[in-house]
Each structure stands twice: as structure tokens, then as C-alpha cells.
Design a protein around this motif. Sequence first.
Motif, PDB file in Angstrom:
ATOM      1  N   GLU A   1       0.835  -1.200   0.000  1.00 22.13           N
ATOM      2  CA  GLU A   1       0.000   0.000   0.000  1.00 22.13           C
ATOM      3  C   GLU A   1       0.872   1.253   0.000  1.00 22.13           C
ATOM      4  O   GLU A   1       0.606   2.210  -0.745  1.00 22.13           O
ATOM      5  N   TYR A   2       1.917   1.252   0.833  1.00 22.78           N
ATOM      6  CA  TYR A   2       2.820   2.407   0.883  1.00 22.78           C
ATOM      7  C   TYR A   2       3.531   2.594  -0.452  1.00 22.78           C
ATOM      8  O   TYR A   2       3.646   3.717  -0.959  1.00 22.78           O
ATOM      9  N   TYR A   3       3.990   1.498  -1.016  1.00 20.83           N
ATOM     10  CA  TYR A   3       4.729   1.573  -2.280  1.00 20.83           C
ATOM     11  C   TYR A   3       3.863   2.170  -3.391  1.00 20.83           C
ATOM     12  O   TYR A   3       4.279   3.098  -4.088  1.00 20.83           O
ATOM     13  N   LEU A   4       2.665   1.636  -3.560  1.00 25.57           N
ATOM     14  CA  LEU A   4       1.794   2.111  -4.629  1.00 25.57           C
ATOM     15  C   LEU A   4       1.357   3.563  -4.414  1.00 25.57           C
ATOM     16  O   LEU A   4       1.143   4.306  -5.371  1.00 25.57           O
ATOM     17  N   ALA A   5       1.248   3.968  -3.150  1.00 27.36           N
ATOM     18  CA  ALA A   5       0.814   5.336  -2.852  1.00 27.36           C
ATOM     19  C   ALA A   5       1.916   6.359  -3.095  1.00 27.36           C
ATOM     20  O   ALA A   5       1.627   7.556  -3.265  1.00 27.36           O
ATOM     21  N   ASN A   6       3.180   5.910  -3.124  1.00 23.48           N
ATOM     22  CA  ASN A   6       4.282   6.871  -3.168  1.00 23.48           C
ATOM     23  C   ASN A   6       5.231   6.757  -4.359  1.00 23.48           C
ATOM     24  O   ASN A   6       5.913   7.732  -4.683  1.00 23.48           O
ATOM     25  N   ILE A   7       5.295   5.607  -5.009  1.00 21.61           N
ATOM     26  CA  ILE A   7       6.279   5.447  -6.083  1.00 21.61           C
ATOM     27  C   ILE A   7       6.018   6.429  -7.229  1.00 21.61           C
ATOM     28  O   ILE A   7       6.967   6.937  -7.848  1.00 21.61           O
ATOM     29  N   GLY A   8       4.769   6.736  -7.517  1.00 22.20           N
ATOM     30  CA  GLY A   8       4.452   7.652  -8.606  1.00 22.20           C
ATOM     31  C   GLY A   8       4.902   9.079  -8.351  1.00 22.20           C
ATOM     32  O   GLY A   8       4.976   9.886  -9.283  1.00 22.20           O
TER      33      GLY A   8
ATOM     34  N   PHE B   1      15.593   5.626 -15.174  1.00 20.47           N
ATOM     35  CA  PHE B   1      15.638   7.085 -15.071  1.00 20.47           C
ATOM     36  C   PHE B   1      16.553   7.688 -16.127  1.00 20.47           C
ATOM     37  O   PHE B   1      16.324   8.818 -16.582  1.00 20.47           O
ATOM     38  N   ALA B   2      17.596   6.945 -16.515  1.00 20.14           N
ATOM     39  CA  ALA B   2      18.536   7.465 -17.506  1.00 20.14           C
ATOM     40  C   ALA B   2      17.846   7.714 -18.845  1.00 20.14           C
ATOM     41  O   ALA B   2      18.225   8.622 -19.589  1.00 20.14           O
ATOM     42  N   ARG B   3      16.821   6.952 -19.145  1.00 20.86           N
ATOM     43  CA  ARG B   3      16.112   7.099 -20.414  1.00 20.86           C
ATOM     44  C   ARG B   3      14.859   7.963 -20.283  1.00 20.86           C
ATOM     45  O   ARG B   3      14.589   8.809 -21.136  1.00 20.86           O
ATOM     46  N   TYR B   4      14.095   7.756 -19.221  1.00 18.80           N
ATOM     47  CA  TYR B   4      12.778   8.389 -19.132  1.00 18.80           C
ATOM     48  C   TYR B   4      12.689   9.538 -18.138  1.00 18.80           C
ATOM     49  O   TYR B   4      11.664  10.224 -18.070  1.00 18.80           O
ATOM     50  N   GLY B   5      13.726   9.740 -17.343  1.00 16.11           N
ATOM     51  CA  GLY B   5      13.723  10.854 -16.405  1.00 16.11           C
ATOM     52  C   GLY B   5      12.571  10.809 -15.417  1.00 16.11           C
ATOM     53  O   GLY B   5      12.241   9.750 -14.869  1.00 16.11           O
ATOM     54  N   GLU B   6      11.914  11.950 -15.205  1.00 15.61           N
ATOM     55  CA  GLU B   6      10.869  12.053 -14.183  1.00 15.61           C
ATOM     56  C   GLU B   6       9.598  11.277 -14.535  1.00 15.61           C
ATOM     57  O   GLU B   6       8.736  11.078 -13.693  1.00 15.61           O
ATOM     58  N   GLN B   7       9.486  10.801 -15.766  1.00 10.23           N
ATOM     59  CA  GLN B   7       8.327  10.007 -16.164  1.00 10.23           C
ATOM     60  C   GLN B   7       8.480   8.521 -15.815  1.00 10.23           C
ATOM     61  O   GLN B   7       7.530   7.751 -15.931  1.00 10.23           O
ATOM     62  N   THR B   8       9.652   8.129 -15.366  1.00 12.84           N
ATOM     63  CA  THR B   8       9.983   6.715 -15.150  1.00 12.84           C
ATOM     64  C   THR B   8       8.964   5.973 -14.308  1.00 12.84           C
ATOM     65  O   THR B   8       8.531   4.867 -14.662  1.00 12.84           O
ATOM     66  N   THR B   9       8.570   6.556 -13.200  1.00 10.07           N
ATOM     67  CA  THR B   9       7.722   5.830 -12.252  1.00 10.07           C
ATOM     68  C   THR B   9       6.249   5.833 -12.633  1.00 10.07           C
ATOM     69  O   THR B   9       5.406   5.373 -11.859  1.00 10.07           O
ATOM     70  N   GLY B  10       5.923   6.326 -13.804  1.00 14.45           N
ATOM     71  CA  GLY B  10       4.536   6.296 -14.254  1.00 14.45           C
ATOM     72  C   GLY B  10       4.215   5.075 -15.106  1.00 14.45           C
ATOM     73  O   GLY B  10       3.053   4.854 -15.466  1.00 14.45           O
ATOM     74  N   PHE B  11       5.233   4.286 -15.416  1.00 14.18           N
ATOM     75  CA  PHE B  11       5.027   3.124 -16.267  1.00 14.18           C
ATOM     76  C   PHE B  11       4.601   1.892 -15.464  1.00 14.18           C
ATOM     77  O   PHE B  11       4.688   1.862 -14.228  1.00 14.18           O
ATOM     78  N   TYR B  12       4.191   0.863 -16.182  1.00 16.17           N
ATOM     79  CA  TYR B  12       3.720  -0.378 -15.565  1.00 16.17           C
ATOM     80  C   TYR B  12       4.817  -1.071 -14.752  1.00 16.17           C
ATOM     81  O   TYR B  12       4.574  -1.532 -13.632  1.00 16.17           O
TER      82      TYR B  12
END
Length: 282
Positions: A57-64, A130-141
Amino acid sequence: MKQGKKSLAQGLRASVCPGLGDSGVINTYTGYQLIVRDMERSISRIEAQPMVARETEYYLANIGKVTSIEEFVADDRLFRYAMKAHGLEDMAYAKAFMVKALEGGIDDPDSFANKLTDKRYREFVETFNFARYGEQTTGFYGPTTGTVQKYLRQTLEEDAGAQNEGVRLALYFQRKAGSLKSFYEVLADPALSQVVRTTLGFPDLLAQADIDKQVAMFEERLDLEDFRDEAKLDEFLKRFTTMWELKNPTFNQRNSIAALVSPPAEFGISTDILLTIAQLRK
């Protein structure tokens, strides 16, 4: 103390193999089959464990919310969850090492992660790219739902190993087998190579032999394509669990304190990784 150990054993047995009483003793193959014959249900039981549920629950709430490598490693709870999901929990302390891997990415064939023998690091960097996608990285599946699924499977395997290390090895091999491209990959992973040696009846000392000779011996007896066939893979793991049982009788394992509380060496940190960490600290 004895009562505490008994309770731990009962809890582990109930979470992985429900319906087995305290006096029940099942062999390695049966223990493996009890899990894989309904993997969805097995994973659901793990997901329902209070501590697993809280961490997920913590992970899903914060990784994004994470937008950089620095933010990622700074949140120890998030970082450890992700590391465990990729089988790297023992390396969660080595943040400088992991930052170097993440910063280099995987697009350059000569990047740090690509040069490491243990492919788990490359897989981790590919997920948190992160090297490829930067700040968008954590929005992927991969960094979200994909990592949660890996965490649950990793926890399932660890719980199984607390009762019977052979079951954990079988589950791990089953998960990895379909993606293997060469026996060099097998030899680069101590757990996978242990399964193959055990199945073929080779002594553990074989691990010290020349790598090319080991590969040749494996290739003479096995076809990697067979591991992509569910029936053939099951037959292979049936043979493995039988051979494991001969060397490690279940009755002798079930009361072993080491089996209950100690992480197996096969899933630990390789020597070359430890040397690299030491160099980073200089």
C-alpha cells in the motif's frame, strides 16, 4: 524459545501450504506442486499478509511521486521494496553502487549495469530507467504494478524456502527458465546452476571447474528449449525435487533452525559485486 520457533514454523506452513497441520511432513515435489498448481491463490495468500499489505500500500501510494534517482534511493522504504521485488534485498544498503548502475542506464552496451555478470541489476535498471525516461519513469507499468507482482512472487518464494529450500529453488527456476538464452546465464546465477547440477547428479565441486567445460557438460544433457515447454519443465523440476529430496530429506529439514531464519547463500551477493562496492568506497 521453543514455543516461538514452533509458532513461526506453523505460520510459514499455513501461509504457503494451507491445510497442512503441525505434524504434516510433505516432500519437496509435493510442496512445490501445492504452490504452483494454483499460483493465483498462492500469491493472493501472500498479498493478504498484514506486513506485505502495508508495504505494498505504501509503495503504490508513493512510487508515482518519485521523479529522480536521488528521490528514489532517499526513500528507504520504497527503495527496499523495489530491491526485494528484484531479488536484491541484500544489496539495499549499497546505495552508491545502485545509483551508479541507475545513472548509467542500459542503452550503452558498456554501461555499468550491462557489464555486471548478475543480470538482476540490469533488470532492475531496465525497470527503473531514469537514464532514459527521467521524471516520467515511475509512471510506467514496470515500476508500479509490475514491481508489486515481482515483490509478491519474491515473498512467496522466500516463505516457501523457510520451510524447504528445495521448494524455493524449484519456484525460482520455474520463474527464470523460460527467459534463459544460454547455459552461461545459468552458471552466472548460483541458484540456477545448483538446480541444474542437482538434477543431473553432478557434485557441487563441479562449480569450481572451467566454465566452458561446465557449459559443454550441461549442453550434452539438456536443451534450453525444453524449459519453454511447460510439461518438459515440470518433468525437469520433478527430477530436481526428487534428487534434492535424496540429498536433503524433508524430515531432517523441517526442524532446522537455519532453514527457518537464515537466508540461503545461493541467493546472496556474489564476490565480484562485493569487490565493486569496496572500490566505490575508496
